[in-house]
Design an enzyme around this catalytic site. Sequence first.
Site, PDB file in Angstrom:
ATOM      1  CD  GLU A  59      -6.111   0.689   1.898  1.00 34.48           C
ATOM      2  OE1 GLU A  59      -5.834  -0.431   2.350  1.00 34.48           O
ATOM      3  OE2 GLU A  59      -6.958   0.882   0.999  1.00 34.48           O
ATOM      4  CB  SER A  75      -8.912  -1.841   4.194  1.00 28.45           C
ATOM      5  OG  SER A  75      -9.145  -3.139   3.734  1.00 28.45           O
ATOM      6  NE  ARG A 125      -4.067  -1.975   0.320  1.00 24.67           N
ATOM      7  CZ  ARG A 125      -4.058  -3.248  -0.084  1.00 24.67           C
ATOM      8  NH1 ARG A 125      -2.998  -3.739  -0.718  1.00 24.67           N
ATOM      9  NH2 ARG A 125      -5.103  -4.023   0.111  1.00 24.67           N
TER      10      ARG A 125
HETATM   11  P1  FAD Z   1      -9.127   8.350  -5.422  1.00 23.34           P
HETATM   12  O1  FAD Z   1      -9.807   7.902  -4.178  1.00 23.34           O
HETATM   13  O2  FAD Z   1      -9.827   9.296  -6.300  1.00 23.34           O
HETATM   14  O3  FAD Z   1      -7.710   8.964  -5.031  1.00 23.34           O
HETATM   15  C1  FAD Z   1      -6.835   8.289  -4.149  1.00 23.34           C
HETATM   16  C2  FAD Z   1      -5.520   9.104  -4.052  1.00 23.34           C
HETATM   17  O4  FAD Z   1      -4.862   9.108  -5.309  1.00 23.34           O
HETATM   18  C3  FAD Z   1      -5.742  10.575  -3.710  1.00 23.34           C
HETATM   19  O5  FAD Z   1      -4.649  11.012  -2.932  1.00 23.34           O
HETATM   20  C4  FAD Z   1      -5.742  11.262  -5.086  1.00 23.34           C
HETATM   21  O6  FAD Z   1      -5.368  12.628  -5.006  1.00 23.34           O
HETATM   22  C5  FAD Z   1      -4.718  10.447  -5.825  1.00 23.34           C
HETATM   23  N1  FAD Z   1      -4.946  10.339  -7.274  1.00 23.34           N
HETATM   24  C6  FAD Z   1      -5.993   9.757  -7.911  1.00 23.34           C
HETATM   25  N2  FAD Z   1      -5.811   9.777  -9.239  1.00 23.34           N
HETATM   26  C7  FAD Z   1      -4.605  10.387  -9.468  1.00 23.34           C
HETATM   27  C8  FAD Z   1      -3.867  10.706 -10.651  1.00 23.34           C
HETATM   28  N3  FAD Z   1      -4.313  10.427 -11.876  1.00 23.34           N
HETATM   29  N4  FAD Z   1      -2.667  11.335 -10.510  1.00 23.34           N
HETATM   30  C9  FAD Z   1      -2.191  11.639  -9.263  1.00 23.34           C
HETATM   31  N5  FAD Z   1      -2.865  11.378  -8.124  1.00 23.34           N
HETATM   32  C10 FAD Z   1      -4.066  10.751  -8.231  1.00 23.34           C
HETATM   33  N6  FAD Z   1      -7.683  -0.997  -2.498  1.00 23.34           N
HETATM   34  C11 FAD Z   1      -6.826  -2.043  -2.580  1.00 23.34           C
HETATM   35  O7  FAD Z   1      -5.607  -1.850  -2.717  1.00 23.34           O
HETATM   36  N7  FAD Z   1      -7.279  -3.330  -2.528  1.00 23.34           N
HETATM   37  C12 FAD Z   1      -8.581  -3.630  -2.387  1.00 23.34           C
HETATM   38  O8  FAD Z   1      -8.932  -4.802  -2.333  1.00 23.34           O
HETATM   39  C13 FAD Z   1      -9.502  -2.556  -2.286  1.00 23.34           C
HETATM   40  N8  FAD Z   1     -10.818  -2.802  -2.139  1.00 23.34           N
HETATM   41  C14 FAD Z   1     -11.696  -1.771  -2.034  1.00 23.34           C
HETATM   42  C15 FAD Z   1     -13.063  -2.066  -1.893  1.00 23.34           C
HETATM   43  C16 FAD Z   1     -13.990  -1.044  -1.814  1.00 23.34           C
HETATM   44  C17 FAD Z   1     -15.448  -1.383  -1.666  1.00 23.34           C
HETATM   45  C18 FAD Z   1     -13.565   0.310  -1.877  1.00 23.34           C
HETATM   46  C19 FAD Z   1     -14.570   1.418  -1.835  1.00 23.34           C
HETATM   47  C20 FAD Z   1     -12.211   0.613  -2.015  1.00 23.34           C
HETATM   48  C21 FAD Z   1     -11.264  -0.436  -2.083  1.00 23.34           C
HETATM   49  N9  FAD Z   1      -9.880  -0.178  -2.232  1.00 23.34           N
HETATM   50  C22 FAD Z   1      -9.004  -1.231  -2.350  1.00 23.34           C
HETATM   51  C23 FAD Z   1      -9.371   1.203  -2.229  1.00 23.34           C
HETATM   52  C24 FAD Z   1      -9.461   1.898  -3.609  1.00 23.34           C
HETATM   53  O9  FAD Z   1     -10.325   1.218  -4.465  1.00 23.34           O
HETATM   54  C25 FAD Z   1      -8.076   2.007  -4.270  1.00 23.34           C
HETATM   55  O10 FAD Z   1      -7.181   2.696  -3.436  1.00 23.34           O
HETATM   56  C26 FAD Z   1      -8.151   2.720  -5.622  1.00 23.34           C
HETATM   57  O11 FAD Z   1      -6.928   2.587  -6.297  1.00 23.34           O
HETATM   58  C27 FAD Z   1      -8.494   4.197  -5.501  1.00 23.34           C
HETATM   59  O12 FAD Z   1      -8.726   4.686  -6.802  1.00 23.34           O
HETATM   60  P2  FAD Z   1      -9.519   6.040  -7.065  1.00 23.34           P
HETATM   61  O13 FAD Z   1      -9.402   6.329  -8.514  1.00 23.34           O
HETATM   62  O14 FAD Z   1     -10.884   5.944  -6.508  1.00 23.34           O
HETATM   63  O15 FAD Z   1      -8.628   7.063  -6.243  1.00 23.34           O
HETATM   64  N1  EPU Z   2     -10.616 -10.609  10.239  1.00 26.11           N
HETATM   65  C1  EPU Z   2     -11.354 -10.704  11.399  1.00 26.11           C
HETATM   66  N2  EPU Z   2     -12.490  -9.952  11.507  1.00 26.11           N
HETATM   67  C2  EPU Z   2     -12.929  -9.138  10.532  1.00 26.11           C
HETATM   68  C3  EPU Z   2     -12.167  -9.031   9.336  1.00 26.11           C
HETATM   69  C4  EPU Z   2     -11.010  -9.785   9.224  1.00 26.11           C
HETATM   70  O1  EPU Z   2     -10.997 -11.447  12.315  1.00 26.11           O
HETATM   71  O2  EPU Z   2     -13.968  -8.505  10.728  1.00 26.11           O
HETATM   72  C5  EPU Z   2      -9.364 -11.397  10.107  1.00 26.11           C
HETATM   73  C6  EPU Z   2      -9.570 -12.855   9.774  1.00 26.11           C
HETATM   74  O3  EPU Z   2      -8.568 -13.561  10.477  1.00 26.11           O
HETATM   75  C7  EPU Z   2      -9.269 -12.945   8.302  1.00 26.11           C
HETATM   76  C8  EPU Z   2      -8.191 -11.879   8.156  1.00 26.11           C
HETATM   77  O4  EPU Z   2      -8.575 -10.861   9.080  1.00 26.11           O
HETATM   78  O5  EPU Z   2      -8.794 -14.203   7.931  1.00 26.11           O
HETATM   79  C9  EPU Z   2      -8.052 -11.297   6.765  1.00 26.11           C
HETATM   80  O6  EPU Z   2      -9.306 -10.775   6.339  1.00 26.11           O
HETATM   81  P1  EPU Z   2      -9.615 -10.532   4.791  1.00 26.11           P
HETATM   82  O7  EPU Z   2      -9.259 -11.735   4.010  1.00 26.11           O
HETATM   83  O8  EPU Z   2     -11.015 -10.030   4.690  1.00 26.11           O
HETATM   84  O9  EPU Z   2      -8.576  -9.427   4.379  1.00 26.11           O
HETATM   85  P2  EPU Z   2      -8.062  -8.096   5.089  1.00 26.11           P
HETATM   86  O10 EPU Z   2      -6.674  -8.327   5.588  1.00 26.11           O
HETATM   87  O11 EPU Z   2      -9.049  -7.583   6.063  1.00 26.11           O
HETATM   88  C10 EPU Z   2      -6.909  -7.193   2.949  1.00 26.11           C
HETATM   89  C11 EPU Z   2      -6.844  -5.907   2.206  1.00 26.11           C
HETATM   90  C12 EPU Z   2      -8.063  -5.764   1.306  1.00 26.11           C
HETATM   91  C13 EPU Z   2      -8.069  -6.910   0.301  1.00 26.11           C
HETATM   92  C14 EPU Z   2      -8.122  -8.223   1.081  1.00 26.11           C
HETATM   93  C15 EPU Z   2      -8.015  -9.426   0.170  1.00 26.11           C
HETATM   94  C16 EPU Z   2      -5.586  -4.345   3.552  1.00 26.11           C
HETATM   95  C17 EPU Z   2      -5.626  -3.166   4.462  1.00 26.11           C
HETATM   96  N3  EPU Z   2      -6.773  -4.791   3.126  1.00 26.11           N
HETATM   97  O12 EPU Z   2      -8.014  -7.116   3.831  1.00 26.11           O
HETATM   98  O13 EPU Z   2      -7.951  -4.537   0.594  1.00 26.11           O
HETATM   99  O14 EPU Z   2      -9.161  -6.827  -0.565  1.00 26.11           O
HETATM  100  O15 EPU Z   2      -7.014  -8.285   2.020  1.00 26.11           O
HETATM  101  O16 EPU Z   2      -6.714  -9.554  -0.278  1.00 26.11           O
HETATM  102  O17 EPU Z   2      -4.509  -4.834   3.226  1.00 26.11           O
HETATM  103  C18 EPU Z   2      -8.463  -2.222   0.684  1.00 26.11           C
HETATM  104  O18 EPU Z   2      -7.243  -2.045   0.659  1.00 26.11           O
HETATM  105  O19 EPU Z   2      -9.289  -1.285   0.691  1.00 26.11           O
HETATM  106  C19 EPU Z   2      -8.955  -3.593   0.703  1.00 26.11           C
HETATM  107  C20 EPU Z   2     -10.252  -3.911   0.772  1.00 26.11           C
END
Ligand code: FAD
Ligand code: EPU
Length: 341
Positions: free
Chosen positions: A335, A239, A165
């Site tokens: 994050e 997250s 991240r």
């Molecule tokens: P924004 O939220 O619009 O911006 C994020 C940051 O990037 C800000 O600081 C912004 O200024 C900057 N930025 C955006 N575009 C540009 C650009 N073109 N040039 C320079 N700076 C820029 N993230 C994960 O890593 N793994 C996951 O599994 C994951 N799951 C998610 C699930 C849900 C339901 C949600 C809502 C979010 C999740 N995220 C996850 C977080 C998010 O989707 C990512 O961080 C994504 O890359 C953000 O993209 P965005 O275009 O919405 O960025």
């Molecule tokens: N867990 C709990 N309780 C909860 C949630 C999680 O006990 O309510 C524990 C469990 O042990 C579970 C472990 O956490 O096995 C991992 O949970 P999960 O697989 O849901 O993944 P996470 O670590 O919570 C991360 C990323 C997610 C990504 C998933 C899948 C981060 C901060 N988050 O979540 O990314 O989708 O793994 O790879 O690294 C995001 O960055 O926005 C995001 C959603």
Amino acid sequence: MIHIEENVSLRDYNTFGIQAHARYFCSITSEHDLLALMRQEVFKRNTHLILGGGSNLLFTKDFDGLVIKANLKGIDLKEQSEDRVTLQVMSGEVWHEFVLYCVHHGYGGIENLSLIPGTVGAAPIQNIGAYGVEVNEVIERVHGIDLLNGEQKSFTNEQCLFGYRESIFKHTLKEKFFISSVTLTLTRINHRFNVQYGALADTLNALNQPPSLQSISDAVIQIRKSKLPDPSVIGNAGSFFKNPTISKTHYELLQKEHSKIPGYPSVNQDIKVPAGWLIEQCGWKGKRFHHVGVHAQQALVLVNYGGGTGEEIFQLATRISKSVQEKFNITLTPEVNIIGE
Ligand code: FAD
Ligand code: EPU
């Protein structure tokens, strides 16, 4: 001439669904637009925020500056061999649509990153990751414009300083560099399927499907839909915190009191602990406080049920961090990008 709007509601531009206003707002569709914008007084006189899909942002108040929505579109095939393909993708493309495009064309490497909201341009910023894959594994270069002097620059994968991240764009270059496109190299044959993540392997088994680009993408989508709230229904930004890393000694100490504490090996013998588990142990999971709360299926996800303010979410996050600090002596780092604090 770029159209600059004033006092624009950002509610539909952030997945938390927070009502905040931008003093100035514009949308740009090319590097040329950005360079023209940079010559205008509104750019020179105001702080700016680049906006992608708004899925990793929390507005805690109105933004008293210029919001620049990155809307550059296009996918360009740069190179193709029997086993690989290199694509240059403009930053305003929707990430998940790009993943589906790749799965459809038989390009492998990002299928595990299906259904992550947001844009291609934001993907390198926090080096998006899920289900055992991080986007830095396929990124060749990140291209864009230096917001201080308008110079075009291109960063190699190594120069991006990717980590969990993390990247240079989140730190040294925060708000200083506009990402206009990303170049990625994907496989056309001999795909390296990554199905190590427990839930992914289990879902493929349950679906009785051998690993393929399509089956992995489908399984990831299914898992994500079962755990994570859909932002179009309940406001959230995925997250809220990163999973913290602690020393082995600290982990072993915690194990004495909490025998079930999960932990995964990280770098330098450190241990990564799921923040969701820590937050759940502190009793927050499923708790609702008026308009905001902690998701019932995933304690790491803070939610806005509607009408909540960014400040309410921020205060809740602060209370959660404090309780995790007190109970486990672990510091949680957000994050999500907090805008306004
Ligand atoms: P924004 O939220 O619009 O911006 C994020 C940051 O990037 C800000 O600081 C912004 O200024 C900057 N930025 C955006 N575009 C540009 C650009 N073109 N040039 C320079 N700076 C820029 N993230 C994960 O890593 N793994 C996951 O599994 C994951 N799951 C998610 C699930 C849900 C339901 C949600 C809502 C979010 C999740 N995220 C996850 C977080 C998010 O989707 C990512 O961080 C994504 O890359 C953000 O993209 P965005 O275009 O919405 O960025
Ligand atoms: N867990 C709990 N309780 C909860 C949630 C999680 O006990 O309510 C524990 C469990 O042990 C579970 C472990 O956490 O096995 C991992 O949970 P999960 O697989 O849901 O993944 P996470 O670590 O919570 C991360 C990323 C997610 C990504 C998933 C899948 C981060 C901060 N988050 O979540 O990314 O989708 O793994 O790879 O690294 C995001 O960055 O926005 C995001 C959603």
